[in-house]
Design an enzyme around this catalytic site. Structure first.
Site, PDB file in Angstrom:
ATOM      1  NE  ARG A  80      -4.089  -1.855   0.297  1.00  0.00           N
ATOM      2  CZ  ARG A  80      -4.108  -3.114  -0.157  1.00  0.00           C
ATOM      3  NH1 ARG A  80      -3.067  -3.630  -0.790  1.00  0.00           N
ATOM      4  NH2 ARG A  80      -5.190  -3.855   0.002  1.00  0.00           N
ATOM      5  CB  SER A 115      -8.916  -1.858   4.103  1.00  0.00           C
ATOM      6  OG  SER A 115      -9.121  -3.149   3.597  1.00  0.00           O
ATOM      7  CD  GLU A 136      -6.142   1.020   1.928  1.00  0.00           C
ATOM      8  OE1 GLU A 136      -6.837   1.957   1.508  1.00  0.00           O
ATOM      9  OE2 GLU A 136      -6.217  -0.138   1.494  1.00  0.00           O
TER      10      GLU A 136
HETATM   11  P1  FAD Z   1      -9.096   8.417  -5.321  1.00  0.00           P
HETATM   12  O1  FAD Z   1      -9.733   8.176  -4.003  1.00  0.00           O
HETATM   13  O2  FAD Z   1      -9.822   9.262  -6.297  1.00  0.00           O
HETATM   14  O3  FAD Z   1      -7.639   9.011  -5.083  1.00  0.00           O
HETATM   15  C1  FAD Z   1      -6.760   8.364  -4.175  1.00  0.00           C
HETATM   16  C2  FAD Z   1      -5.497   9.228  -4.032  1.00  0.00           C
HETATM   17  O4  FAD Z   1      -4.785   9.257  -5.257  1.00  0.00           O
HETATM   18  C3  FAD Z   1      -5.790  10.687  -3.707  1.00  0.00           C
HETATM   19  O5  FAD Z   1      -4.800  11.156  -2.833  1.00  0.00           O
HETATM   20  C4  FAD Z   1      -5.713  11.388  -5.054  1.00  0.00           C
HETATM   21  O6  FAD Z   1      -5.334  12.751  -4.934  1.00  0.00           O
HETATM   22  C5  FAD Z   1      -4.641  10.591  -5.750  1.00  0.00           C
HETATM   23  N1  FAD Z   1      -4.838  10.499  -7.207  1.00  0.00           N
HETATM   24  C6  FAD Z   1      -5.899   9.952  -7.851  1.00  0.00           C
HETATM   25  N2  FAD Z   1      -5.685   9.973  -9.179  1.00  0.00           N
HETATM   26  C7  FAD Z   1      -4.480  10.546  -9.367  1.00  0.00           C
HETATM   27  C8  FAD Z   1      -3.699  10.842 -10.528  1.00  0.00           C
HETATM   28  N3  FAD Z   1      -4.129  10.570 -11.752  1.00  0.00           N
HETATM   29  N4  FAD Z   1      -2.491  11.437 -10.351  1.00  0.00           N
HETATM   30  C9  FAD Z   1      -2.036  11.722  -9.119  1.00  0.00           C
HETATM   31  N5  FAD Z   1      -2.719  11.458  -7.996  1.00  0.00           N
HETATM   32  C10 FAD Z   1      -3.932  10.886  -8.117  1.00  0.00           C
HETATM   33  N6  FAD Z   1      -7.672  -1.049  -2.607  1.00  0.00           N
HETATM   34  C11 FAD Z   1      -6.813  -2.088  -2.742  1.00  0.00           C
HETATM   35  O7  FAD Z   1      -5.598  -1.895  -2.891  1.00  0.00           O
HETATM   36  N7  FAD Z   1      -7.256  -3.380  -2.713  1.00  0.00           N
HETATM   37  C12 FAD Z   1      -8.562  -3.681  -2.555  1.00  0.00           C
HETATM   38  O8  FAD Z   1      -8.924  -4.854  -2.534  1.00  0.00           O
HETATM   39  C13 FAD Z   1      -9.488  -2.602  -2.433  1.00  0.00           C
HETATM   40  N8  FAD Z   1     -10.807  -2.861  -2.271  1.00  0.00           N
HETATM   41  C14 FAD Z   1     -11.683  -1.827  -2.160  1.00  0.00           C
HETATM   42  C15 FAD Z   1     -13.050  -2.118  -1.997  1.00  0.00           C
HETATM   43  C16 FAD Z   1     -13.971  -1.101  -1.884  1.00  0.00           C
HETATM   44  C17 FAD Z   1     -15.440  -1.437  -1.725  1.00  0.00           C
HETATM   45  C18 FAD Z   1     -13.552   0.259  -1.920  1.00  0.00           C
HETATM   46  C19 FAD Z   1     -14.545   1.374  -1.824  1.00  0.00           C
HETATM   47  C20 FAD Z   1     -12.188   0.568  -2.059  1.00  0.00           C
HETATM   48  C21 FAD Z   1     -11.246  -0.483  -2.167  1.00  0.00           C
HETATM   49  N9  FAD Z   1      -9.871  -0.229  -2.308  1.00  0.00           N
HETATM   50  C22 FAD Z   1      -8.988  -1.279  -2.464  1.00  0.00           C
HETATM   51  C23 FAD Z   1      -9.347   1.155  -2.278  1.00  0.00           C
HETATM   52  C24 FAD Z   1      -9.436   1.883  -3.639  1.00  0.00           C
HETATM   53  O9  FAD Z   1     -10.326   1.221  -4.504  1.00  0.00           O
HETATM   54  C25 FAD Z   1      -8.058   1.993  -4.311  1.00  0.00           C
HETATM   55  O10 FAD Z   1      -7.167   2.693  -3.463  1.00  0.00           O
HETATM   56  C26 FAD Z   1      -8.135   2.724  -5.649  1.00  0.00           C
HETATM   57  O11 FAD Z   1      -6.905   2.632  -6.320  1.00  0.00           O
HETATM   58  C27 FAD Z   1      -8.501   4.199  -5.490  1.00  0.00           C
HETATM   59  O12 FAD Z   1      -8.741   4.736  -6.771  1.00  0.00           O
HETATM   60  P2  FAD Z   1      -9.531   6.089  -6.953  1.00  0.00           P
HETATM   61  O13 FAD Z   1      -9.379   6.532  -8.346  1.00  0.00           O
HETATM   62  O14 FAD Z   1     -10.922   5.935  -6.460  1.00  0.00           O
HETATM   63  O15 FAD Z   1      -8.698   7.020  -5.960  1.00  0.00           O
HETATM   64  N1  EPU Z   2     -10.596 -11.518  10.014  1.00  0.00           N
HETATM   65  C1  EPU Z   2     -11.143 -11.611  11.283  1.00  0.00           C
HETATM   66  N2  EPU Z   2     -12.463 -11.289  11.410  1.00  0.00           N
HETATM   67  C2  EPU Z   2     -13.234 -10.922  10.343  1.00  0.00           C
HETATM   68  C3  EPU Z   2     -12.666 -10.819   9.068  1.00  0.00           C
HETATM   69  C4  EPU Z   2     -11.318 -11.133   8.924  1.00  0.00           C
HETATM   70  O1  EPU Z   2     -10.483 -11.967  12.254  1.00  0.00           O
HETATM   71  O2  EPU Z   2     -14.424 -10.654  10.545  1.00  0.00           O
HETATM   72  C5  EPU Z   2      -9.172 -11.881   9.859  1.00  0.00           C
HETATM   73  C6  EPU Z   2      -9.014 -13.342   9.428  1.00  0.00           C
HETATM   74  O3  EPU Z   2      -7.884 -13.865  10.085  1.00  0.00           O
HETATM   75  C7  EPU Z   2      -8.737 -13.212   7.933  1.00  0.00           C
HETATM   76  C8  EPU Z   2      -7.930 -11.918   7.912  1.00  0.00           C
HETATM   77  O4  EPU Z   2      -8.563 -11.080   8.869  1.00  0.00           O
HETATM   78  O5  EPU Z   2      -7.992 -14.290   7.429  1.00  0.00           O
HETATM   79  C9  EPU Z   2      -7.824 -11.246   6.553  1.00  0.00           C
HETATM   80  O6  EPU Z   2      -9.121 -10.922   6.070  1.00  0.00           O
HETATM   81  P1  EPU Z   2      -9.380 -10.672   4.515  1.00  0.00           P
HETATM   82  O7  EPU Z   2      -8.938 -11.841   3.728  1.00  0.00           O
HETATM   83  O8  EPU Z   2     -10.796 -10.228   4.376  1.00  0.00           O
HETATM   84  O9  EPU Z   2      -8.393  -9.507   4.130  1.00  0.00           O
HETATM   85  P2  EPU Z   2      -7.883  -8.181   4.852  1.00  0.00           P
HETATM   86  O10 EPU Z   2      -6.490  -8.389   5.313  1.00  0.00           O
HETATM   87  O11 EPU Z   2      -8.858  -7.705   5.878  1.00  0.00           O
HETATM   88  C10 EPU Z   2      -6.815  -7.193   2.712  1.00  0.00           C
HETATM   89  C11 EPU Z   2      -6.815  -5.886   1.988  1.00  0.00           C
HETATM   90  C12 EPU Z   2      -8.052  -5.766   1.121  1.00  0.00           C
HETATM   91  C13 EPU Z   2      -8.060  -6.902   0.111  1.00  0.00           C
HETATM   92  C14 EPU Z   2      -8.068  -8.232   0.874  1.00  0.00           C
HETATM   93  C15 EPU Z   2      -7.973  -9.429  -0.045  1.00  0.00           C
HETATM   94  C16 EPU Z   2      -5.559  -4.321   3.333  1.00  0.00           C
HETATM   95  C17 EPU Z   2      -5.599  -3.120   4.225  1.00  0.00           C
HETATM   96  N3  EPU Z   2      -6.733  -4.778   2.926  1.00  0.00           N
HETATM   97  O12 EPU Z   2      -7.906  -7.158   3.627  1.00  0.00           O
HETATM   98  O13 EPU Z   2      -7.985  -4.532   0.418  1.00  0.00           O
HETATM   99  O14 EPU Z   2      -9.181  -6.840  -0.735  1.00  0.00           O
HETATM  100  O15 EPU Z   2      -6.923  -8.271   1.774  1.00  0.00           O
HETATM  101  O16 EPU Z   2      -6.687  -9.537  -0.551  1.00  0.00           O
HETATM  102  O17 EPU Z   2      -4.470  -4.797   3.020  1.00  0.00           O
HETATM  103  C18 EPU Z   2      -8.556  -2.224   0.550  1.00  0.00           C
HETATM  104  O18 EPU Z   2      -7.341  -1.984   0.486  1.00  0.00           O
HETATM  105  O19 EPU Z   2      -9.412  -1.308   0.583  1.00  0.00           O
HETATM  106  C19 EPU Z   2      -9.008  -3.607   0.570  1.00  0.00           C
HETATM  107  C20 EPU Z   2     -10.294  -3.959   0.659  1.00  0.00           C
END
Ligand code: FAD
Ligand code: EPU
Length: 330
Positions: free
Chosen positions: A154, A222, A318
């Site tokens: 991240r 997250s 995050e």
């Molecule tokens: P924004 O929120 O629009 O911007 C994020 C940051 O980047 C801001 O600081 C902005 O100023 C900057 N920025 C955006 N575009 C540019 C650009 N072109 N140039 C310079 N700076 C820029 N993230 C994960 O890594 N893994 C996941 O599994 C994951 N799951 C998600 C699930 C849900 C339901 C949600 C809501 C979010 C999740 N995220 C996850 C977080 C998010 O989707 C990612 O961080 C994504 O890359 C953000 O993209 P955005 O365009 O919406 O960013």
């Molecule tokens: N867990 C619990 N209780 C719960 C849920 C999860 O104890 O209710 C524990 C379990 O041990 C489980 C562990 O948390 O194995 C990990 O959970 P999960 O697989 O859901 O993933 P996460 O670590 O919570 C991360 C990323 C997610 C990404 C998933 C899948 C971060 C901060 N988050 O979540 O990214 O989708 O792994 O790879 O690294 C995001 O960045 O916004 C995001 C959603």
């Protein structure tokens, strides 16, 4: 004052002085020069506007997907304003594999290198060959190799030396034709004869089952990063709690799921006014309706204090939190 509510997936009620979409560098700089305070936004899925922003919000709509191929790889040059999940779907449909584990992550392509998006055993850095953009200071074009991006969990140079200094305009991906599927994470290991197409479908299924849909309950994924602690600290924790999960990071550190820490403290399902700790994934805080930035900050701080108090671990957000003058820390 135009509303920002539909421009960030957490959906708090907030406004800004101006919201300006742009689709090229010239119009970006022309709009940017009109305000002293600007915030650059893609899909708003990692940004939460806690209150009214006193400035302009610039929305990236630089589009275009160029595909070329060599004997070894599919090469893509993608406009930063393209939608991430649609790019992944296009790749899978065309047989350009590698990104399938990253299906259904919301947001724009331009934001993907910033926090090096990751899920289900894959981080996007594996497939990024370079990142192109322009510097705010002198409008000079740059292209950084993956190594220069200094990717981490991240993390990237765009959160440090280049934070708030650049507009990312394009991301270049290299998808090897001989790519191996990754099925190491959680439920993916159970897939029989896994193919990239099956992984794509399965990741979508798992994510839909676990994560709240922002269209129903506003959220930004997250809320905190998974903390990385020293091995001796992890050993102390595992002596006390024999079920604490941990994943080795290098030789000296262990990554602990923040969800486990928050779950253990009983926050799951708890709410402060309209902000709730999600019942099936406590690392996600949601807007159940009518939440305010204050409610969100209160719950997030309470979680951080409790995790610090019980486990001596400092949780780091995050998400990006924006106040009236720009980014703020919790
Ligand atoms: P924004 O929120 O629009 O911007 C994020 C940051 O980047 C801001 O600081 C902005 O100023 C900057 N920025 C955006 N575009 C540019 C650009 N072109 N140039 C310079 N700076 C820029 N993230 C994960 O890594 N893994 C996941 O599994 C994951 N799951 C998600 C699930 C849900 C339901 C949600 C809501 C979010 C999740 N995220 C996850 C977080 C998010 O989707 C990612 O961080 C994504 O890359 C953000 O993209 P955005 O365009 O919406 O960013
Ligand atoms: N867990 C619990 N209780 C719960 C849920 C999860 O104890 O209710 C524990 C379990 O041990 C489980 C562990 O948390 O194995 C990990 O959970 P999960 O697989 O859901 O993933 P996460 O670590 O919570 C991360 C990323 C997610 C990404 C998933 C899948 C971060 C901060 N988050 O979540 O990214 O989708 O792994 O790879 O690294 C995001 O960045 O916004 C995001 C959603």
């Amino acid at each position: 004052m135009p509303s920002l509510q539909s421009y960030h997936t957490f959906g708090l009620s907030a406004s800004s002085q101006q919201i300006t979409p742009f689709s090229d560098i010239t119009s970006f700089f022309a709009a940017r020069s009109q305000y002293t305070s600007n915030y650059l936004l893609g899909g708003g899925s990692n940004t939460i506007f806690l209150k009214d922003f006193e400035g302009q919000v610039l929305i990236n709509r630089i589009l275009g997907i160029e595909h070329t191929e060599t004997a070894k790889a599919h090469e893509l040059r993608v406009g930063a304003g393209e939608n991430w999940h649609e790019l992944v779907a296009t790749c899978v449909k065309n047989g350009w594999y590698g990104l399938e584990n990253l299906a259904l992550i919301p947001g724009s392509v331009g934001a993907c290198p910033i926090q090096n998006i990751g899920a289900y055993g894959v981080e996007v850095e594996t497939f990024i060959s370079s990142v192109e953009g322009v510097a705010f200071s002198d409008k000079a074009h740059f292209e950084l190799s993956a190594q220069q991006c200094q990717f981490g969990y991240r993390d990237s140079v765009f959160k440090h030396d280049l934070a708030g200094e650049t507009l990312i305009t394009h991301v270049n991906f290299s998808l090897p034709k001989q790519n191996e599927v990754v099925t190491t994470y959680g439920e993916l290991a159970a897939l029989e004869s896994p193919t990239p197409d099956k992984i794509f479908e399965e990741v979508i299924r798992i994510r839909k089952a676990k994560l709240p849909d922002p269209a129903q309950f506003g959220n930004a994924g997250s809320f905190f990063k998974n903390p990385i602690i020293e091995n001796h600290h992890y050993a102390v924790l595992s002596n006390k709690y024999n079920d604490v999960p941990g994943y080795a990071v290098g030789t000296d550190h262990t990554k602990v799921p923040a969800a486990w820490l928050i779950d253990k403290l009983g926050f799951k399902g708890r709410a402060i006014n309209g902000v709730r700790c999600h019942p099936t994934q406590p690392l996600v805080l949601t807007n159940t309706g009518g939440a305010t930035g204050k409610d969100l900050v209160s719950l997030a701080r309470e979680i951080m204090l409790s995790v610090q108090g019980r486990f001596s671990i400092t949780l780091e957000p995050e998400v990006r939190l924006v106040g009236k003058e720009g980014l703020i820390e919790l």
